[in-house]
Structure formats: structure tokens, C-alpha cells
Design a protein around this motif. Structure first.
Motif, mmCIF file in Angstrom:
data_model
loop_
_atom_site.group_PDB
_atom_site.id
_atom_site.type_symbol
_atom_site.label_atom_id
_atom_site.label_comp_id
_atom_site.label_asym_id
_atom_site.label_seq_id
_atom_site.Cartn_x
_atom_site.Cartn_y
_atom_site.Cartn_z
ATOM 1 N N GLN A 96 19.573 44.357 48.024
ATOM 2 C CA GLN A 96 19.852 43.168 48.086
ATOM 3 C C GLN A 96 19.501 42.353 46.853
ATOM 4 O OE1 GLN A 96 18.042 40.268 50.823
ATOM 5 N NE2 GLN A 96 19.025 38.748 49.672
ATOM 6 N N ASN A 97 18.454 43.009 46.098
ATOM 7 C CA ASN A 97 18.724 42.406 44.422
ATOM 8 C C ASN A 97 19.126 42.877 43.253
ATOM 9 O OD1 ASN A 97 16.354 40.759 45.183
ATOM 10 N ND2 ASN A 97 15.064 42.012 45.166
ATOM 11 N N GLN A 98 20.362 44.266 43.775
ATOM 12 C CA GLN A 98 20.799 45.182 43.456
ATOM 13 C C GLN A 98 19.873 45.842 42.084
ATOM 14 O OE1 GLN A 98 24.070 42.620 41.617
ATOM 15 N NE2 GLN A 98 25.135 42.021 43.415
ATOM 16 N N VAL A 99 18.674 46.362 42.893
ATOM 17 C CA VAL A 99 17.716 47.373 41.577
ATOM 18 C C VAL A 99 18.859 48.388 40.830
ATOM 19 C CG1 VAL A 99 15.966 48.529 41.115
ATOM 20 C CG2 VAL A 99 15.925 46.070 43.108
ATOM 21 N N TRP A 100 19.416 48.977 41.637
ATOM 22 C CA TRP A 100 19.738 50.650 41.057
ATOM 23 C C TRP A 100 21.389 50.911 41.108
ATOM 24 C CZ3 TRP A 100 15.483 51.618 44.711
ATOM 25 C CH2 TRP A 100 15.696 51.603 45.909
ATOM 26 N N GLU A 101 22.153 51.442 40.797
ATOM 27 C CA GLU A 101 23.453 52.331 41.571
ATOM 28 C C GLU A 101 23.090 53.390 41.366
ATOM 29 O OE1 GLU A 101 25.627 52.525 37.037
ATOM 30 O OE2 GLU A 101 25.605 50.498 37.616
ATOM 31 N N PHE A 102 24.136 53.641 42.636
ATOM 32 C CA PHE A 102 23.574 55.599 43.123
ATOM 33 C C PHE A 102 25.001 55.906 42.143
ATOM 34 C CE2 PHE A 102 22.576 53.414 47.162
ATOM 35 C CZ PHE A 102 21.518 53.477 47.817
ATOM 36 N N VAL A 103 23.822 57.318 42.152
ATOM 37 C CA VAL A 103 24.469 58.918 40.484
ATOM 38 C C VAL A 103 24.898 59.350 42.188
ATOM 39 C CG1 VAL A 103 24.230 59.753 39.120
ATOM 40 C CG2 VAL A 103 22.488 57.934 39.332
ATOM 41 N N GLU A 104 26.622 59.079 41.612
ATOM 42 C CA GLU A 104 27.140 60.313 42.657
ATOM 43 C C GLU A 104 27.153 61.745 42.413
ATOM 44 O OE1 GLU A 104 31.705 59.133 44.061
ATOM 45 O OE2 GLU A 104 31.024 57.297 43.588
ATOM 46 N N SER A 105 26.791 62.707 43.630
ATOM 47 C CA SER A 105 26.263 64.356 43.134
ATOM 48 C C SER A 105 27.671 64.569 42.306
ATOM 49 C CB SER A 105 26.503 64.599 44.443
ATOM 50 O OG SER A 105 28.017 64.422 45.256
ATOM 51 N N SER A 106 28.835 64.175 41.897
ATOM 52 C CA SER A 106 29.648 64.856 41.045
ATOM 53 C C SER A 106 29.873 64.790 39.826
ATOM 54 C CB SER A 106 31.064 63.990 41.779
ATOM 55 O OG SER A 106 31.427 62.634 41.540
ATOM 56 N N ILE A 118 17.836 54.316 32.621
ATOM 57 C CA ILE A 118 16.552 55.251 33.424
ATOM 58 C C ILE A 118 17.366 55.815 34.384
ATOM 59 C CG2 ILE A 118 14.637 54.851 34.037
ATOM 60 C CD1 ILE A 118 13.822 53.208 31.679
ATOM 61 N N PHE A 119 16.827 57.137 35.234
ATOM 62 C CA PHE A 119 16.985 57.593 36.502
ATOM 63 C C PHE A 119 15.727 57.645 36.960
ATOM 64 C CE2 PHE A 119 20.442 58.622 33.442
ATOM 65 C CZ PHE A 119 22.031 58.021 34.459
ATOM 66 N N MET A 120 15.734 57.473 38.830
ATOM 67 C CA MET A 120 15.213 57.431 39.555
ATOM 68 C C MET A 120 15.415 58.629 40.041
ATOM 69 S SD MET A 120 13.216 54.704 41.206
ATOM 70 C CE MET A 120 14.292 54.589 42.133
ATOM 71 N N LYS A 121 13.975 59.183 40.396
ATOM 72 C CA LYS A 121 14.518 60.436 41.805
ATOM 73 C C LYS A 121 13.494 59.645 42.934
ATOM 74 C CE LYS A 121 12.184 64.191 42.408
ATOM 75 N NZ LYS A 121 11.406 65.710 41.914
ATOM 76 N N ILE A 122 14.617 59.372 43.959
ATOM 77 C CA ILE A 122 13.947 58.730 45.341
ATOM 78 C C ILE A 122 13.308 59.628 46.275
ATOM 79 C CG2 ILE A 122 14.430 57.739 46.943
ATOM 80 C CD1 ILE A 122 16.883 55.912 46.002
ATOM 81 N N SER A 123 11.900 58.976 46.376
ATOM 82 C CA SER A 123 11.083 60.504 46.689
ATOM 83 C C SER A 123 11.179 60.246 48.087
ATOM 84 C CB SER A 123 9.648 59.509 47.241
ATOM 85 O OG SER A 123 9.417 58.702 48.125
ATOM 86 N N SER A 124 11.316 61.716 48.813
ATOM 87 C CA SER A 124 11.511 62.234 50.058
ATOM 88 C C SER A 124 11.427 61.740 51.227
ATOM 89 C CB SER A 124 11.374 63.543 50.452
ATOM 90 O OG SER A 124 10.016 63.621 50.327
ATOM 91 N N SER A 125 10.059 60.474 50.721
ATOM 92 C CA SER A 125 9.428 59.527 52.071
ATOM 93 C C SER A 125 10.307 58.174 52.519
ATOM 94 C CB SER A 125 7.979 59.365 52.005
ATOM 95 O OG SER A 125 8.345 58.076 50.826
ATOM 96 N N ILE A 126 11.335 58.351 51.633
ATOM 97 C CA ILE A 126 12.461 56.936 52.093
ATOM 98 C C ILE A 126 13.602 57.406 51.589
ATOM 99 C CG2 ILE A 126 11.077 55.182 51.091
ATOM 100 C CD1 ILE A 126 12.468 54.910 48.676
ATOM 101 N N TYR A 145 19.345 60.028 43.768
ATOM 102 C CA TYR A 145 18.715 60.214 42.334
ATOM 103 C C TYR A 145 20.132 58.048 41.762
ATOM 104 C CZ TYR A 145 17.439 64.602 41.490
ATOM 105 O OH TYR A 145 16.688 65.835 41.053
ATOM 106 N N VAL A 146 18.751 57.977 41.392
ATOM 107 C CA VAL A 146 20.200 56.245 41.208
ATOM 108 C C VAL A 146 19.393 55.688 39.522
ATOM 109 C CG1 VAL A 146 19.615 55.621 43.125
ATOM 110 C CG2 VAL A 146 17.571 54.961 41.989
ATOM 111 N N LYS A 147 20.387 54.986 38.886
ATOM 112 C CA LYS A 147 20.349 54.572 37.398
ATOM 113 C C LYS A 147 19.619 53.452 37.875
ATOM 114 C CE LYS A 147 23.118 53.327 33.351
ATOM 115 N NZ LYS A 147 24.067 53.064 33.053
ATOM 116 N N LEU A 148 17.965 52.754 37.460
ATOM 117 C CA LEU A 148 17.672 51.640 37.243
ATOM 118 C C LEU A 148 18.558 50.447 36.924
ATOM 119 C CD1 LEU A 148 14.349 51.985 37.185
ATOM 120 C CD2 LEU A 148 15.799 51.868 39.348
ATOM 121 N N LYS A 149 18.920 49.015 37.164
ATOM 122 C CA LYS A 149 19.065 48.430 36.155
ATOM 123 C C LYS A 149 18.772 46.833 36.143
ATOM 124 C CE LYS A 149 23.195 46.933 38.115
ATOM 125 N NZ LYS A 149 24.533 46.697 39.356
ATOM 126 N N LYS A 150 17.369 47.035 37.252
ATOM 127 C CA LYS A 150 16.414 46.485 37.200
ATOM 128 C C LYS A 150 14.939 46.643 37.096
ATOM 129 C CE LYS A 150 19.062 42.611 38.831
ATOM 130 N NZ LYS A 150 18.573 40.631 39.334
#
Length: 159
Positions: free
Chosen positions: A3-13, A106-114, A134-139
Motif C-alpha cells: 500500500q505504501n509502495q515501499v519496494w518494487e519486485f526484481v524479476e528473476s530474469s 539498495i536491494f533487500m532479500k526478503i527473509s524466508s519467514s515472510i 529480492y526487491v529494490k527499495l523505494k522508501k
């Protein structure tokens, strides 16, 4: 977060070894809040970035401006004889309001818990071969070294 558009997903390609190497880990913290009678009031969660593993030029300048206790007590002491009233406030999810302004993404690796929760909402095209998303942080997020500075810049620009 969506909802807050915190990140954008990085496609596996679009994955590169640099993204997986530079990605900062994250962790989800869960907490139960209780009423005074001991019953459950609400469930809270916070996603925190492992900023201690952040290595880029933008993370060098970090600070969190705070007022000295003596200054606050002086203002309260001067205000009491004048009959002034003081109020405190809290801004929910404060860091999520500040845009992340960095020269290096800045890229973030989302932990296996979520990652299971997120992968249900998104397709498998975001899933990396190691099972993480993996996501690219926007906020800004809690834990990033520059979050305090970005939030301070946002709030001072408003006043």
C-alpha cells in the motif's frame, strides 16, 4: 508495504550476481499487545532491514537528531508559569513516508519467514533460485543506516 509502495519486485530474469551479493537481509518481528486485563489487544509486526550489512557510500552519513533532556526540561519549566500546554504525538510507520534518495540502488532479500506470504500474492517470476524474493527499495525502512536522515529531511522540509 504494498500500500505504501515501499519496494518494487526484481524479476528473476533481471537477476545479476551483483544484486544477490549486495542485497541486505531482512527480518520480520512479531509482537502481541495486551490490554490491562491480560487479554490480547492487537498483533503488531515490523519488517526490519539488516543495515549493519549495508555497504555503500550513501550509508556513511547517518544521524538521528535528538533534543537534549536539559533543553526539554527547560522548555517545560518556562512554559508552566505561562500556562502553556504541551502535547506529544506519534507518527505511525514514520520511516515509510520518506522516499529513499540514494545514488546506488539498495536491494533487500526478503527473509524466508515472510517470502511465502509475498509469493502467494505475486507470481513465481519474482522467486530467485535460492528461494528468496529480492526487491529494490523505494522508501526507507527501519534498520537502514540513512533512514533517520531521510525522515529528518522530510519532516524539516514540511515546516
Amino acid at each position: 508495504m504494498e500500500q505504501n509502495q515501499v519496494w518494487e519486485f526484481v524479476e528473476s530474469s533481471n537477476f545479476t550476481p551483483e544484486i544477490t551479493r549486495k542485497a541486505i537481509p531482512s527480518k520480520l518481528f512479531l509482537k502481541m499487545k495486551y490490554k490491562s486485563d491480560g487479554t490480547t489487544d492487537k498483533l503488531k509486526s515490523r519488517l526490519v532491514v539488516g543495515g549493519h550489512k549495508q555497504y555503500n557510500l550513501d550509508s556513511i552519513e547517518t544521524y538521528a537528531p535528538t533534543a537534549a533532556t536539559e533543553n526539554i526540561l527547560s522548555i517545560l519549566a518556562l512554559g508552566k508559569p505561562l500556562g502553556l500546554k504541551f502535547f506529544a504525538t506519534d507518527i505511525p510507520s514514520a520511516y515509510l513516508h520518506a522516499n529513499l534518495k540514494v545514488s546506488d540502488p539498495i536491494f533487500m532479500k526478503i527473509s524466508s519467514s515472510i517470502s511465502d506470504i509475498i509469493s502467494e500474492r505475486s507470481s513465481k517470476r519474482y522467486q530467485h533460485s535460492d528461494g528468496y524474493i529480492y526487491v529494490k527499495l523505494k522508501k526507507c525502512l527501519y534498520g537502514l543506516r540513512q533512514s533517520g536522515k531521510q525522515w529528518n529531511m522530510l519532516i524539516t522540509a514540511e515546516f
